[in-house]
Design a protein around this motif. Structure first.
Motif, mmCIF file in Angstrom:
data_model
loop_
_atom_site.group_PDB
_atom_site.id
_atom_site.type_symbol
_atom_site.label_atom_id
_atom_site.label_comp_id
_atom_site.label_asym_id
_atom_site.label_seq_id
_atom_site.Cartn_x
_atom_site.Cartn_y
_atom_site.Cartn_z
ATOM 1 N N UNK A 197 0.902 -1.174 -0.134
ATOM 2 C CA UNK A 197 -0.084 -0.089 0.060
ATOM 3 C C UNK A 197 0.915 1.360 -0.010
ATOM 4 N N UNK A 198 2.045 1.105 0.316
ATOM 5 C CA UNK A 198 2.975 2.216 0.287
ATOM 6 C C UNK A 198 3.062 2.840 -1.262
ATOM 7 N N UNK A 199 2.795 4.271 -1.088
ATOM 8 C CA UNK A 199 2.395 5.005 -2.498
ATOM 9 C C UNK A 199 2.089 6.680 -1.711
ATOM 10 N N UNK A 200 2.168 7.116 -2.832
ATOM 11 C CA UNK A 200 1.572 8.368 -2.909
ATOM 12 C C UNK A 200 0.171 8.664 -3.116
ATOM 13 N N UNK A 201 -0.718 8.930 -2.378
ATOM 14 C CA UNK A 201 -2.294 9.296 -2.598
ATOM 15 C C UNK A 201 -2.506 10.457 -3.015
ATOM 16 N N UNK A 202 -3.176 10.621 -4.139
ATOM 17 C CA UNK A 202 -3.430 11.960 -4.723
ATOM 18 C C UNK A 202 -4.824 12.238 -4.748
ATOM 19 N N UNK A 203 -5.283 13.535 -4.451
ATOM 20 C CA UNK A 203 -6.797 13.611 -4.234
ATOM 21 C C UNK A 203 -6.834 14.735 -5.299
ATOM 22 N N UNK A 204 -8.048 14.828 -6.234
ATOM 23 C CA UNK A 204 -8.130 16.005 -7.256
ATOM 24 C C UNK A 204 -9.660 16.443 -7.044
ATOM 25 N N UNK A 205 -9.901 17.576 -7.419
ATOM 26 C CA UNK A 205 -11.445 17.930 -7.451
ATOM 27 C C UNK A 205 -11.574 18.765 -8.788
ATOM 28 N N UNK A 206 -12.696 18.802 -9.302
ATOM 29 C CA UNK A 206 -13.169 19.463 -10.443
ATOM 30 C C UNK A 206 -14.697 20.241 -10.301
ATOM 31 N N UNK A 207 -14.775 21.275 -10.865
ATOM 32 C CA UNK A 207 -16.053 22.269 -10.643
ATOM 33 C C UNK A 207 -17.155 21.189 -11.025
ATOM 34 N N UNK A 208 -17.201 20.465 -11.785
ATOM 35 C CA UNK A 208 -18.014 19.526 -12.188
ATOM 36 C C UNK A 208 -17.454 18.315 -12.745
ATOM 37 N N UNK A 209 -18.209 16.951 -12.755
ATOM 38 C CA UNK A 209 -17.617 15.800 -13.493
ATOM 39 C C UNK A 209 -17.435 16.109 -14.871
ATOM 40 N N UNK A 210 -16.246 15.377 -15.308
ATOM 41 C CA UNK A 210 -15.657 15.805 -16.618
ATOM 42 C C UNK A 210 -15.048 16.903 -16.842
ATOM 43 N N UNK A 211 -14.857 17.860 -15.754
ATOM 44 C CA UNK A 211 -14.292 19.221 -16.033
ATOM 45 C C UNK A 211 -12.568 19.053 -15.627
ATOM 46 N N UNK A 212 -11.961 19.882 -15.889
ATOM 47 C CA UNK A 212 -10.522 19.764 -15.579
ATOM 48 C C UNK A 212 -10.368 19.519 -14.002
ATOM 49 N N UNK A 213 -9.479 18.636 -13.621
ATOM 50 C CA UNK A 213 -9.265 18.184 -12.457
ATOM 51 C C UNK A 213 -8.000 18.841 -11.880
ATOM 52 N N UNK A 214 -8.014 19.416 -10.546
ATOM 53 C CA UNK A 214 -6.855 19.950 -9.924
ATOM 54 C C UNK A 214 -6.495 19.165 -8.694
#
Lengths: 113, 115
Positions: free
Chosen positions: A86-103
């Motif tokens: 399980x060792x890894x970097x866990x990244x989270x992203x969000x976007x204004x709406x589904x299918x939009x650009x993820x940050x």
């Protein structure tokens, strides 16, 4: 805040322990995503949320992994009975709406000893 | 199914020279294409995206990418590389015509710009 934030930034745990990783998305973003990045690998999709609902859990690698999102904002990824793989970097992203650009947030670096 | 290939694990270029980081994709429908950059111990930063329109897309930090439908490619380019451009670059694709689909990332290409 201005961007996606994640905590903790680093987590060292012993094999078999449970861990919780937190993601705070950009304010107003309805969609939230979790990825895993292992050394030398690309990004592995884990799960996404539309509001508080997770329509697609197919990327979770095992039943030891779970995630929830409350109030359409903060999300927690929980790994039970951690294993060394399980060792890894866990990244989270969000976007204004589904299918939009993820940050993306800065990630949580998890090390399981 | 959708997929992305970044055929080069690493690209080396001298500062001031033009750079290209290659990406090819496969989707059933029309592609929605992205480039992200990752600096050491950081998350991914959005550089640019292509949905429709002009095949040449301009993004952050002087980067641009050219969409080529016949070659199913979306190569990232910059006319003059900087040492500070050294980072890991990811190409990603989503199928616009399949309803919701996850964003599929390539394995990444390490760009090293030498002084």
């Amino acid at each position: 805040g201005a961007g996606v934030s994640q905590s903790p930034s680093n987590k060292v745990t012993e094999k078999g322990k449970d861990v919780e990783l937190r993601c705070d998305p950009i304010s107003g973003h309805t969609a939230l995503y979790w990825y895993r990045q292992s050394l030398g690998q690309g990004l592995e999709f884990l799960i996404y949320f539309q509001g508080n609902s997770a329509p697609d859990k197919s990327g979770l690698p095992s039943d030891r992994f779970s995630a929830e999102r409350t109030g359409g904002s903060v999300s927690t990824l929980t790994i039970q009975r951690t294993q060394q793989e399980d060792s890894a970097v866990y990244l989270c992203a969000s976007s204004l709406a589904i299918q939009e650009t993820q940050y993306f947030g800065p990630g949580t670096r998890l090390l399981v000893l | 199914a959708q997929s992305v290939a970044q055929p080069e694990d690493q690209v080396n270029v001298a500062e001031g020279n033009p750079l290209t980081v290659k990406c090819t994709y496969s989707v059933s429908g029309n592609p929605y294409l992205f480039w992200y950059v990752q600096y050491p111990n950081r998350g991914l930063q959005f550089l640019l995206k292509y949905i429709t329109g002009d095949n040449l897309v301009k993004g952050s930090y002087g980067f641009e990418a050219e969409f080529n439908k016949s070659q199913t490619s979306f190569h990232l380019k910059k006319p003059s590389a900087l040492v500070s451009d050294s980072a890991l670059y990811f190409c990603a694709v989503r199928d616009l015509d399949s309803g919701y689909s996850t964003l599929t990332f390539g394995k990444g290409t390490m760009l090293l710009v030498s002084p």
